[in-house]
Design an enzyme around this catalytic site. Structure first.
Site, PDB file in Angstrom:
ATOM      1  N   HIS A  87       0.863  -1.178   0.000  1.00  0.00           N
ATOM      2  CA  HIS A  87       0.000   0.000   0.000  1.00  0.00           C
ATOM      3  C   HIS A  87       0.907   1.238   0.000  1.00  0.00           C
ATOM      4  O   HIS A  87       2.016   1.189   0.549  1.00  0.00           O
ATOM      5  CB  HIS A  87      -0.835  -0.058   1.284  1.00  0.00           C
ATOM      6  CG  HIS A  87      -1.923   0.948   1.391  1.00  0.00           C
ATOM      7  ND1 HIS A  87      -1.688   2.248   1.768  1.00  0.00           N
ATOM      8  CD2 HIS A  87      -3.256   0.847   1.201  1.00  0.00           C
ATOM      9  CE1 HIS A  87      -2.842   2.895   1.805  1.00  0.00           C
ATOM     10  NE2 HIS A  87      -3.806   2.075   1.462  1.00  0.00           N
TER      11      HIS A  87
ATOM     12  N   ASP B  66       3.162  -4.292   7.849  1.00  0.00           N
ATOM     13  CA  ASP B  66       1.930  -3.527   7.680  1.00  0.00           C
ATOM     14  C   ASP B  66       0.778  -4.472   7.997  1.00  0.00           C
ATOM     15  O   ASP B  66       0.447  -5.354   7.196  1.00  0.00           O
ATOM     16  CB  ASP B  66       1.860  -3.003   6.241  1.00  0.00           C
ATOM     17  CG  ASP B  66       0.517  -2.349   5.928  1.00  0.00           C
ATOM     18  OD1 ASP B  66      -0.415  -2.447   6.749  1.00  0.00           O
ATOM     19  OD2 ASP B  66       0.405  -1.750   4.844  1.00  0.00           O
TER      20      ASP B  66
ATOM     21  N   GLN C 225      -4.440  -4.984   7.123  1.00  0.00           N
ATOM     22  CA  GLN C 225      -5.456  -5.943   6.648  1.00  0.00           C
ATOM     23  C   GLN C 225      -5.381  -7.286   7.355  1.00  0.00           C
ATOM     24  O   GLN C 225      -6.254  -8.131   7.126  1.00  0.00           O
ATOM     25  CB  GLN C 225      -5.309  -6.152   5.121  1.00  0.00           C
ATOM     26  CG  GLN C 225      -5.538  -4.910   4.299  1.00  0.00           C
ATOM     27  CD  GLN C 225      -6.971  -4.381   4.380  1.00  0.00           C
ATOM     28  OE1 GLN C 225      -7.904  -5.090   4.782  1.00  0.00           O
ATOM     29  NE2 GLN C 225      -7.160  -3.128   4.019  1.00  0.00           N
TER      30      GLN C 225
ATOM     31  N   LYS D 263     -10.478  -0.315  10.603  1.00  0.00           N
ATOM     32  CA  LYS D 263     -10.672  -1.484   9.734  1.00  0.00           C
ATOM     33  C   LYS D 263     -11.065  -2.713  10.547  1.00  0.00           C
ATOM     34  O   LYS D 263     -11.204  -3.800  10.011  1.00  0.00           O
ATOM     35  CB  LYS D 263      -9.389  -1.787   8.965  1.00  0.00           C
ATOM     36  CG  LYS D 263      -9.048  -0.702   7.938  1.00  0.00           C
ATOM     37  CD  LYS D 263      -7.835  -1.102   7.146  1.00  0.00           C
ATOM     38  CE  LYS D 263      -7.234   0.060   6.407  1.00  0.00           C
ATOM     39  NZ  LYS D 263      -7.991   0.455   5.223  1.00  0.00           N
TER      40      LYS D 263
ATOM     41  N   CYS E 232      -4.753   2.468  -3.595  1.00  0.00           N
ATOM     42  CA  CYS E 232      -3.472   2.956  -3.035  1.00  0.00           C
ATOM     43  C   CYS E 232      -2.348   1.959  -3.286  1.00  0.00           C
ATOM     44  O   CYS E 232      -1.449   1.783  -2.442  1.00  0.00           O
ATOM     45  CB  CYS E 232      -3.587   3.262  -1.539  1.00  0.00           C
ATOM     46  SG  CYS E 232      -4.764   4.547  -1.161  1.00  0.00           S
TER      47      CYS E 232
END
Ligand code: PMP
Length: 409
Positions: free
Chosen positions: A122, A199, A202, A225, A363
């Site tokens: 991302h 990261d 998600q 999220k 993104c």
């Protein structure tokens, strides 16, 4: 599978209609809806506990501080952090990664050093490293992906041969749904002495994550999220790394003593939380974690995988639809294109049926270039979605295709 209909009842916004139709919310990779329990926790905080934290001598301020610090402990337990002091509250993943690049990266990277990222990152896990490398005269090395949308392990191995100082990658891709072999990638990076930044935007909402078992160095996540409030999130880090890092932002809260021309700094994690923090966000995030854990992360992951599998099968049957990303084990994110119909047109037409999907580059522009598309349409699932909604997506998509001259198979 989870009882999605029962869970859906917990989400006030999902009781609303769009264009007179039942709302089918399939944009969970962008942000999730919030259950009543989270809304209640936020309201309750403002009704009973609100005061500025860490500096009050009166009972209300002490209780606000306790609520904020209890939320930190909740996040630490949820992710099995090394210690609550290793949890820095941030506005989300983006700010967490900028913090690592701006504080750890600035202090430790030298000219000619290398930072490794991947072609599926991302922009949040790419642009901060670009800025850092440009400032330091360091080299940014992007690892390629395979045809089926996984990190190319042989290219990753070649990148590591250059002994990078920092390796950053997404645990789960927001565009492809790929679940990367994080443990293996971290072990390989540590073997060449790199510090690893994961990261987790998600992965945190959808998988059981244990940062100590992963053994990464920094882990970033976003509260919004995972059923929590906008503007909440965290950087989880090995405390020794945070101790050794210079501060990121300057201001109140992060100092110990301030003289005219210099200051000493507070202990971690406060050293990295300048200014009045988002207490409401932290409290809401803790309530979201309670909600998720009541259901069970393993059950959530299984449910989403079943929905993604059904969606891939169903969409692949539609002539002209191309589904991106790996087959087999993957997260509940399904990116696709439909012939030459622009993804924005698909999303606009589906909206008329009350179906919310995302269209664009998500993104991840470098990834889109590798897929040879400018954009994709993306459906992403969460615990309140159902197989009926997958079917509604497919039916509406066929209708959209027909408007552009695609004949259903
Ligand atoms: N990384 C990934 C993989 C994401 O999906 C996102 C959000 N789309 C981010 C980082 C950025 O998260 P936030 O906007 O919450 O900071």
């Amino acid at each position: 599978m989870l009882d999605a209909a029962r869970l859906r009842a917990d989400f006030p916004l999902l009781q609303r209609q769009e264009h007179g139709r039942r709302l089918v919310y399939l944009d969970n990779a962008a942000t999730t809806q919030k259950p009543q329990a989270v809304l209640d926790a936020i309201l309750d905080y403002y009704r009973t506990t609100n005061a500025n934290v860490h500096r009050g001598a009166y009972g209300l301020a002490i209780r606000a501080t306790e609520a904020y610090e209890a939320a930190r402990e909740r996040v630490a337990r949820f992710l099995n952090a090394w210690a609550p002091e290793g949890v820095v509250f941030t506005r989300g993943t983006t700010e967490a990664i900028n913090l690592v690049a701006g504080a750890y990266g600035r202090a430790n990277l030298r000219q000619g050093d290398m930072v490794v990222v991947t072609a599926m990152d991302h922009h949040s896990n790419l642009v901060p490293w670009q800025i850092l490398c440009q400032e330091k005269g360091a080299v940014l090395r992007m690892v390629e992906i395979t045809e089926d949308g996984r990190i190319d392990l042989s290219d990753y191995g070649q990148a590591l041969e250059r002994r990078p100082k920092i390796v950053a990658f997404p645990y789960v891709s927001n565009s492809l749904g790929t679940v990367n072999p994080a443990g293996q990638l971290i072990r390989l990076a540590h073997a060449v002495g790199a510090v690893v930044v994961v990261d987790g935007a998600q992965s945190t909402p959808h998988l059981r994550v244990d940062v100590q078992a992963l053994d990464c160095d920094f882990y970033a996540c976003s509260g919004h999220k995972m059923l929590g409030p906008m503007g909440s999130g965290a950087l989880v880090a090995k405390p020794a790394l945070l101790e050794a890092m210079p501060p990121y932002h300057g201001g109140g809260e992060m100092i110990s003593k301030v003289w005219d021309d210099h200051s000493t700094y507070n202990k971690i994690p406060h050293k990295f939380e300048a200014g009045t923090p988002n207490v409401e966000g932290a409290v809401g995030l803790a309530a979201a974690i309670d909600y998720l854990e009541r259901i069970g992360l393993e059950q959530i992951a299984e449910h989403e995988q079943a929905l993604a599998k059904a969606a891939i099968e169903r969409l692949s049957q539609i002539d002209g639809v191309v589904v991106y990303g790996p087959r087999g084990h993957r997260a509940g994110v399904v990116s696709f294109t439909y012939g030459d119909v622009h993804p924005h047109d698909i999303a606009t037409i589906l909206d008329q049926d009350g179906i919310c999907i995302r269209a664009g580059h998500h993104c991840t522009q470098p990834l889109m270039r590798r897929l040879n598309v400018a954009a994709t349409a993306r459906a992403s699932f969460y615990l309140y979605n159902s197989l009926e909604e997958v079917e509604a997506l497919a039916t509406s998509l066929v209708k959209a295709g027909a408007l552009f001259g695609y004949v259903p198979a």
